[in-house]
Design a protein around this motif. Structure first.
Motif, PDB file in Angstrom:
ATOM      1  N   ARG A 293       0.905  -0.852  -0.043  1.00 15.68           N
ATOM      2  CA  ARG A 293      -0.067   0.195   0.102  1.00 15.68           C
ATOM      3  C   ARG A 293       0.941   1.670   0.346  1.00 15.68           C
ATOM      4  NH1 ARG A 293      -3.170  -3.713   4.099  1.00 15.68           N
ATOM      5  NH2 ARG A 293      -1.569  -2.360   5.173  1.00 15.68           N
ATOM      6  N   VAL A 294       2.237   1.251   0.628  1.00 10.60           N
ATOM      7  CA  VAL A 294       2.971   2.513   1.029  1.00 10.60           C
ATOM      8  C   VAL A 294       3.281   2.762  -0.694  1.00 10.60           C
ATOM      9  CG1 VAL A 294       4.992   3.557   1.633  1.00 10.60           C
ATOM     10  CG2 VAL A 294       3.315   2.116   3.286  1.00 10.60           C
ATOM     11  N   TYR A 295       3.932   1.727  -1.216  1.00 10.97           N
ATOM     12  CA  TYR A 295       4.966   1.543  -2.804  1.00 10.97           C
ATOM     13  C   TYR A 295       3.363   2.394  -3.542  1.00 10.97           C
ATOM     14  CZ  TYR A 295       6.306   0.531  -7.168  1.00 10.97           C
ATOM     15  OH  TYR A 295       6.699   0.248  -8.735  1.00 10.97           O
ATOM     16  N   GLU A 296       2.025   2.027  -3.573  1.00  5.08           N
ATOM     17  CA  GLU A 296       0.944   2.387  -4.454  1.00  5.08           C
ATOM     18  C   GLU A 296       0.955   3.448  -4.189  1.00  5.08           C
ATOM     19  OE1 GLU A 296      -2.021  -0.805  -4.239  1.00  5.08           O
ATOM     20  OE2 GLU A 296      -1.093  -2.254  -5.484  1.00  5.08           O
ATOM     21  N   ALA A 297       0.837   4.258  -3.112  1.00  2.00           N
ATOM     22  CA  ALA A 297       0.844   5.612  -2.266  1.00  2.00           C
ATOM     23  C   ALA A 297       1.417   6.595  -2.663  1.00  2.00           C
ATOM     24  CB  ALA A 297      -0.290   5.699  -1.298  1.00  2.00           C
ATOM     25  N   GLU A 298       2.500   5.826  -2.715  1.00  2.00           N
ATOM     26  CA  GLU A 298       3.973   7.133  -3.260  1.00  2.00           C
ATOM     27  C   GLU A 298       4.473   6.933  -4.233  1.00  2.00           C
ATOM     28  OE1 GLU A 298       7.191   6.152   0.171  1.00  2.00           O
ATOM     29  OE2 GLU A 298       5.505   6.854   1.951  1.00  2.00           O
ATOM     30  N   LEU A 299       4.433   5.483  -4.225  1.00  2.00           N
ATOM     31  CA  LEU A 299       5.011   5.457  -5.900  1.00  2.00           C
ATOM     32  C   LEU A 299       4.309   5.840  -7.414  1.00  2.00           C
ATOM     33  CD1 LEU A 299       7.498   4.761  -4.141  1.00  2.00           C
ATOM     34  CD2 LEU A 299       8.708   3.608  -6.406  1.00  2.00           C
ATOM     35  N   GLY A 300       2.992   5.356  -7.076  1.00  2.00           N
ATOM     36  CA  GLY A 300       2.070   5.450  -7.993  1.00  2.00           C
ATOM     37  C   GLY A 300       2.019   5.061  -9.106  1.00  2.00           C
ATOM     38  N   VAL A 301       2.720   3.199  -8.916  1.00  2.78           N
ATOM     39  CA  VAL A 301       3.591   3.006 -10.576  1.00  2.78           C
ATOM     40  C   VAL A 301       3.452   1.865  -9.570  1.00  2.78           C
ATOM     41  CG1 VAL A 301       4.786   4.662 -11.786  1.00  2.78           C
ATOM     42  CG2 VAL A 301       6.117   3.724 -10.067  1.00  2.78           C
TER      43      VAL A 301
END
Length: 320
Positions: free
Chosen positions: A312-320
């Protein structure tokens, strides 16, 4: 004693199913523990074992070391973890004894001596226990083509990585450039071969970014960012490393995509090594990672329970 196959994958040939009555014990389904083993107790028991292994380090103590390993691996705290790995307690014991018998000191190896070899092997079994159902990246092609992995260079060029890495040179020219840079600016970067695969699971990117940000906050002024020396590897590459003298264990969290190595020794020159060590051990105490001291670099493996949050952190911060 079973000898691990040196083949990175199944070889072609006729498939002849074994008779059920003669099926090897290691192939039979094993009942896994209802409750995960006590990892604090496991690490403490391993630490005690290492003291005894160190006392039997001489070449004449081979038989005594084998007796010691036979006895200590059966202790409940250790056996609970090893029995929850795919090969079980018996397979783990046989593999460790084989690794010890084959051990040869090497400047390339993270195992400086037999004690270090035992420590690295036993503590890395936590990774294997955690991810016992995860598929292995058997070949370089599987790593390069996996949809579960993202390209680090693509992220770096968009300023989405908070940590640093360098790629392994693949040509004679690139190796020459690397050597020239080290002569001109010795100590400007860690003495490491670099990443053969510049790919990683999204959750591992989020974890390393998080550690890198925390390290930047707590490290002394002027300390470079976190440096990652290894990420995902194929079993094919793991065998190559073993032939070159590295302590590349099998199975390995690297070959499952859930492990990374971070540079430690290089940060001594900035007075930041102890800071980084404490940050990593704090995450281990919190149950987020498994940490293995491998000397110059420390090995990290993500705990399955932290996977969802970091995705979830990855998707929220990097958006890819």
């Amino acid at each position: 004693m079973r000898v691990p196959s040196r083949s990175p994958g199944q070889q072609p040939g006729p498939s002849i199913p074994p008779a059920p009555a003669r099926r090897a014990a290691a192939e039979l389904p094993r009942r896994l523990p209802a409750v995960e083993p006590d990892l604090d107790a496991y690490r403490a028991a391993v630490a005690d074992l290492l003291v005894e292994v160190g006392a039997l380090a001489g070449a004449t103590s081979t038989a005594a070391r084998q007796v010691l390993i036979d006895q200590r691996l059966r202790e409940p705290a250790i056996a609970a973890v090893l029995d929850a790995t795919p090969s079980g307690l018996v397979g783990a014991r046989e593999t460790l004894l084989l690794e010890m018998a084959r051990y040869q000191p090497s400047e390339r190896s993270s195992a400086a001596d037999l004690t270090a070899l035992v420590r690295i092997y036993l503590l890395s079994r936590i990774d294997v226990m955690w991810w016992r159902d995860a598929p292995t990246y058997r070949t370089d092609v599987q790593v390069n083509q996996s949809a579960d992995l993202v390209d680090l260079e693509w992220l770096r060029r968009r300023d989405l990585l908070r940590f640093r890495y360098q790629e392994q040179p693949t040509t004679l020219f690139d190796r020459g450039v690397r050597a020239l840079r080290r002569r001109i600016r010795p100590g400007a970067a860690p003495q490491t071969a670099g990443l053969l695969f510049r790919r990683a699971r999204r959750e591992m990117v989020a974890l390393l970014n998080d550690i890198a940000r925390e390290f930047t906050v707590h490290a002394p002024a002027g300390t470079p960012p976190l440096w990652v020396t290894s990420l995902v590897r194929s079993a094919e590459h793991q065998y190559r490393l073993r032939r070159l003298g590295y302590a590349a264990m099998l199975p390995s969290g690297h070959c499952l995509g859930w492990a990374a190595d971070v540079e430690m020794t290089w940060f001594d020159r900035f007075g930041a090594r102890d800071t980084l060590a404490e940050l990593l051990l704090a995450r281990q105490r919190a149950g987020e990672v498994n940490v293995v001291d491998e000397g110059q670099a420390w090995h990290l493996c993500l705990a399955p329970g932290a996977r969802g949050r970091l995705r979830r952190v990855y998707e929220a911060e990097l958006g890819v």
